[in-house]
Design an enzyme around this catalytic site. Structure first.
Site, PDB file in Angstrom:
ATOM      1  N   VAL A  49      14.562   0.951   0.736  1.00 44.53           N
ATOM      2  CA  VAL A  49      15.785   1.747   0.580  1.00 44.53           C
ATOM      3  C   VAL A  49      16.634   1.128  -0.523  1.00 44.53           C
ATOM      4  O   VAL A  49      16.926  -0.057  -0.488  1.00 44.53           O
ATOM      5  CB  VAL A  49      16.609   1.797   1.890  1.00 44.53           C
ATOM      6  N   LYS A  81       7.229   2.357   2.828  1.00 48.79           N
ATOM      7  CA  LYS A  81       8.205   3.044   3.680  1.00 48.79           C
ATOM      8  C   LYS A  81       7.618   3.522   5.000  1.00 48.79           C
ATOM      9  O   LYS A  81       8.351   3.757   5.962  1.00 48.79           O
ATOM     10  CB  LYS A  81       8.812   4.232   2.935  1.00 48.79           C
ATOM     11  N   ASP A 114      10.367  11.261   0.167  1.00 44.28           N
ATOM     12  CA  ASP A 114      10.921   9.921  -0.066  1.00 44.28           C
ATOM     13  C   ASP A 114      12.296   9.792   0.590  1.00 44.28           C
ATOM     14  O   ASP A 114      12.577   8.811   1.279  1.00 44.28           O
ATOM     15  CB  ASP A 114      11.024   9.661  -1.574  1.00 44.28           C
ATOM     16  N   GLU A 160      13.613  -4.714   2.201  1.00 43.57           N
ATOM     17  CA  GLU A 160      14.753  -4.241   1.418  1.00 43.57           C
ATOM     18  C   GLU A 160      14.378  -3.157   0.417  1.00 43.57           C
ATOM     19  O   GLU A 160      15.117  -2.200   0.209  1.00 43.57           O
ATOM     20  CB  GLU A 160      15.391  -5.409   0.659  1.00 43.57           C
ATOM     21  N   LYS A 219      13.598   7.382   3.912  1.00 45.08           N
ATOM     22  CA  LYS A 219      14.776   6.517   3.877  1.00 45.08           C
ATOM     23  C   LYS A 219      15.762   6.869   4.986  1.00 45.08           C
ATOM     24  O   LYS A 219      16.396   5.978   5.565  1.00 45.08           O
ATOM     25  CB  LYS A 219      15.437   6.607   2.499  1.00 45.08           C
ATOM     26  N   THR A 243       0.836  -1.192   0.000  1.00 47.36           N
ATOM     27  CA  THR A 243       0.000   0.000   0.000  1.00 47.36           C
ATOM     28  C   THR A 243       0.876   1.249   0.000  1.00 47.36           C
ATOM     29  O   THR A 243       2.091   1.177   0.181  1.00 47.36           O
ATOM     30  CB  THR A 243      -0.944   0.024   1.218  1.00 47.36           C
TER      31      THR A 243
END
Length: 272
Positions: A157, A130, A225, A154, A229, A101
């Site tokens: 990032v 994320k 974004d 994984e 990260k 999602t």
């Protein structure tokens, strides 16, 4: 070696979920031959159509066709339907949940609830979302360990590059003091192109046309974004759980081609 059977659920059937399903269908023969693994997609869900389930397995090409033509996933024959993903997941379970999602950095929902529910039910989880990784990575890894299942994130990032497992497992005995790198490919494609004097809006349009940038590029060009990260790496590499407002964020929308050229002239780079 006997064939291993795996029941898969995909929640979030947008670009990522559909791409994963397409790859699964394309690699099915290889998975059987090379890994003795039979993966059956038993459930799929999205926000618009709810959760559909078929014990014998859903028809992936049919699902992709329904999605491409914007028809309800509930048109798939022989399915059981739940209005919400969470209800369906609780009722059906499975071996692995692929949670895809959209990222939400406010409270990580609905992905957070999906992942917690799956782990608690003894399902392995893989996710490209994320939000849960940025806001609660350590909690979720502890929950996975408590229930004896795997949690893999994984692709949150560096896409498919296994940086998280390399750090958490391959470099478990090392002390990492700093991480340095480019965290967003879209913004750096734009900034690199602007060195030649091209305007931001022109390069953004080109990036969107080539598929490098989303139709709504806000997450990339406004720095959300990259922020996500940073939060994920801070948590999993340094054990520091940070909130989004504790990290300085600046997008690239106000950067001019003149600023980029000036930096380049002085042997500097604007990176993001």
């Amino acid at each position: 070696m006997p064939m291993k059977h795996l029941r898969l659920s995909i929640i979030g059937f947008g670009t990522v979920g559909q791409g994963f399903a397409e790859l699964l269908a394309a690699r099915r023969a290889s998975l059987r031959h090379d890994f003795k693994l039979e993966v059956t997609l038993v459930s799929v869900a999205n926000a618009r159509h709810g959760f559909i389930y078929q014990e014998a397995g859903l028809d992936i090409p049919m699902l992709l066709e329904l999605a491409a033509s914007r028809r309800p996933l509930t048109e798939h024959p022989g399915i059981t339907h739940w209005t919400t993903s969470l209800e369906g997941l609780k009722a059906t379970g499975g071996d692995v949940l692929a949670e895809a999602t959209a990222t939400n950095l406010r409270n990580a929902e609905p992905g957070m609830s999906h992942i917690r529910t799956a782990l608690t039910q003894g399902m392995h989880v893989i996710t490209a979302n994320k939000g849960p990784a940025a806001l609660a990575a350590q909690e979720l890894f502890a929950l996975a360990q408590q229930h004896g299942v795997q949690l893999r994130m994984e692709s949150t990032v560096m896409a498919g590059t296994p940086v998280l497992s390399a750090i958490r497992e391959g470099m478990a005995g090392a002390h990492i003091s700093a991480i340095r790198g480019i965290l967003n490919g879209t913004t750096n494609y734009i900034l690199s192109a602007m060195v030649s004097g091209r305007d931001y809006s022109e390069v953004l349009a080109e990036a969107q046309a080539q598929g490098y940038a989303e139709a709504d590029p806000t997450a990339d060009v406004e720095g959300y974004d990259a922020l996500a990260k940073v939060l994920i790496l801070a948590s999993l590499v340094f054990g520091q759980t940070l909130k989004p407002d504790e990290v300085y964020r600046q997008g690239i929308t106000a950067i001019t081609s003149e600023q980029v050229r000036k930096a380049d002239k002085n042997d500097h780079w604007l990176l993001h």
